[in-house]
Design an enzyme around this catalytic site. Structure first.
Site, PDB file in Angstrom:
ATOM      1  CG  HIS A 131      -5.855  -2.268   0.551  1.00 51.15           C
ATOM      2  ND1 HIS A 131      -5.180  -1.888  -0.597  1.00 51.15           N
ATOM      3  CD2 HIS A 131      -5.218  -1.630   1.585  1.00 51.15           C
ATOM      4  CE1 HIS A 131      -4.193  -1.080  -0.286  1.00 51.15           C
ATOM      5  NE2 HIS A 131      -4.186  -0.911   1.036  1.00 51.15           N
ATOM      6  CG  ASP A 166      -7.176  -2.865  -3.069  1.00 50.93           C
ATOM      7  OD1 ASP A 166      -7.782  -2.017  -2.380  1.00 50.93           O
ATOM      8  OD2 ASP A 166      -5.948  -3.062  -2.976  1.00 50.93           O
ATOM      9  CB  SER A 169      -0.969  -0.048   1.180  1.00 53.90           C
ATOM     10  OG  SER A 169      -1.988   0.901   1.044  1.00 53.90           O
TER      11      SER A 169
END
Length: 277
Positions: free
Chosen positions: A254, A225, A95
Site C-alpha cells: 500500500h 496492497d 489512499s
C-alpha cells in the site's frame, strides 16, 4: 506556518514548495502532508509548484469535532485551491486522499484541474455491499475502529510493522525510520478525527464521482496492497474512469509513496509532463 480558513473556520495547514504549474497532494489516513515529502521535493525540484495540505483533524490542521467526512474534506480542498487561485492543477491523491480528490471532482468539477492521479486509492468503494460484492467485509473496518478506541497508538504500530508497507512479507526491508514516521504522523491526528475518518474512507461510495472525471487520469496501485486490495481499488477505478491509464506495481504494498518513492516520482513526473496547455 501557512493556513487557509475553511467555511466553518477550521484552519487547514499547507506546504507550498517550488514554482510552476501546480500539483496538489492529498494524503492518506491517519497521516499528514509530511507523508508526501519525497514526491513533493522531487517534483518541486523538477519545475512544479507543489501544494500539500494536512486534512482537517490531521497534522497541523484544526481538530474539528464535526466535518470528518468526504464532502467536507473535498470542500476544504476546494477552499485551498480557490484561495491560492490554483489553475490547470494536477490533483494527486494517495489512499484516503484519492477519495478526497474524487469527491472534489464530483462536487466542484474540473474547471481548475488539468489532470488527476489516484495512488493506492480507496475509490470506487472499499466496503462490501449488495451491489459491491467484491468489497472488503465491514468486519475488517470494525476491527480497525475497535483498535482505534482500545489503543490507537498500538494500532498504528501494527499497521506500520505489518500490512501498510508490506513489512510482513518475506524479505521486506522497510526501515525503522519509515515505520516510526507513520506512527508519529498518526498520533498527530485527533482521536475523534482519525476514528471517524475510518468510515469516510471505507464506506463512501465514489462511483458517481469517478463518472464525473473528464481530465486525463493516471491510476497507480501495487498488486500486493493489503490495505486497499488492487482489485477493489486500482483496477476497479481504472475500469470506471473514462480513458484512465492504469499502472500496476508488481509485488508492491500500500505505502508506495515510501517503498517505491523513486519509481513513483518518475511516473508522476512523466505524467505531469504530458500536459499541454
Amino acid at each position: 506556518m501557512s493556513h487557509v480558513t475553511a467555511a466553518d473556520g477550521a484552519q487547514i495547514f499547507f506546504k507550498d514548495w517550488g514554482a510552476g504549474r501546480p500539483v496538489v497532494l492529498s494524503h492518506g489516513w491517519p497521516l499528514n502532508s509530511d507523508s508526501w515529502e519525497a514526491q513533493a521535493l522531487f517534483l518541486a525540484d523538477n519545475g512544479y509548484r507543489v501544494v500539500a495540505h494536512d486534512r482537517r483533524g490531521h497534522g497541523r490542521s484544526t481538530q474539528t469535532w464535526h466535518g470528518n467526512e468526504m464532502d467536507t474534506y473535498a470542500d476544504d480542498l476546494a477552499t485551498l485551491i480557490d484561495t491560492l487561485d490554483l489553475r490547470a492543477a494536477t490533483l494527486v491523491g494517495f489512499s484516503t486522499g484519492g477519495g478526497e480528490v474524487a469527491r472534489y471532482i464530483g462536487r466542484h468539477g474540473t474547471a481548475r484541474v488539468a489532470q488527476a492521479v489516484l495512488v493506492s486509492a480507496v475509490p470506487p468503494l472499499m466496503l462490501r455491499t449488495d451491489d459491491n460484492p467484491d468489497g472488503v467485509p465491514v468486519e475488517v473496518f470494525d476491527q480497525i475502529r475497535a483498535g482505534s478506541l482500545a489503543d490507537r497508538s498500538q494500532l498504528y504500530r501494527n499497521l506500520a510493522e505489518g500490512p501498510f508497507f508490506g513489512n510482513n512479507r518475506p524479505g521486506a526491508t522497510v526501515s525503522q525510520g519509515i515505520r516510526d514516521a507513520f506512527w508519529s504522523q498518526g498520533m498527530q491526528a485527533g482521536h475523534r478525527n482519525a476514528y471517524e475518518c475510518i468510515a469516510a474512507f471505507s464506506a463512501t461510495d465514489f462511483r458517481p464521482d469517478l463518472d464525473a472525471f473528464d481530465v486525463p487520469t493516471l491510476v497507480i496501485h501495487g498488486d500486493d496492497d493489503q490495505v486497499v486490495p488492487f482489485e477493489v481499488g486500482g483496477r476497479a477505478s481504472a475500469a470506471r474512469i473514462k480513458n484512465a491509464e492504469l499502472r500496476v506495481y508488481p509485488g508492491a504494498p500500500h505505502g508506495i509513496t515510501d517503498t517505491h518513492k523513486e519509481r513513483l516520482g518518475a511516473d508522476l513526473l512523466a505524467f505531469l509532463d504530458t500536459y499541454a496547455a
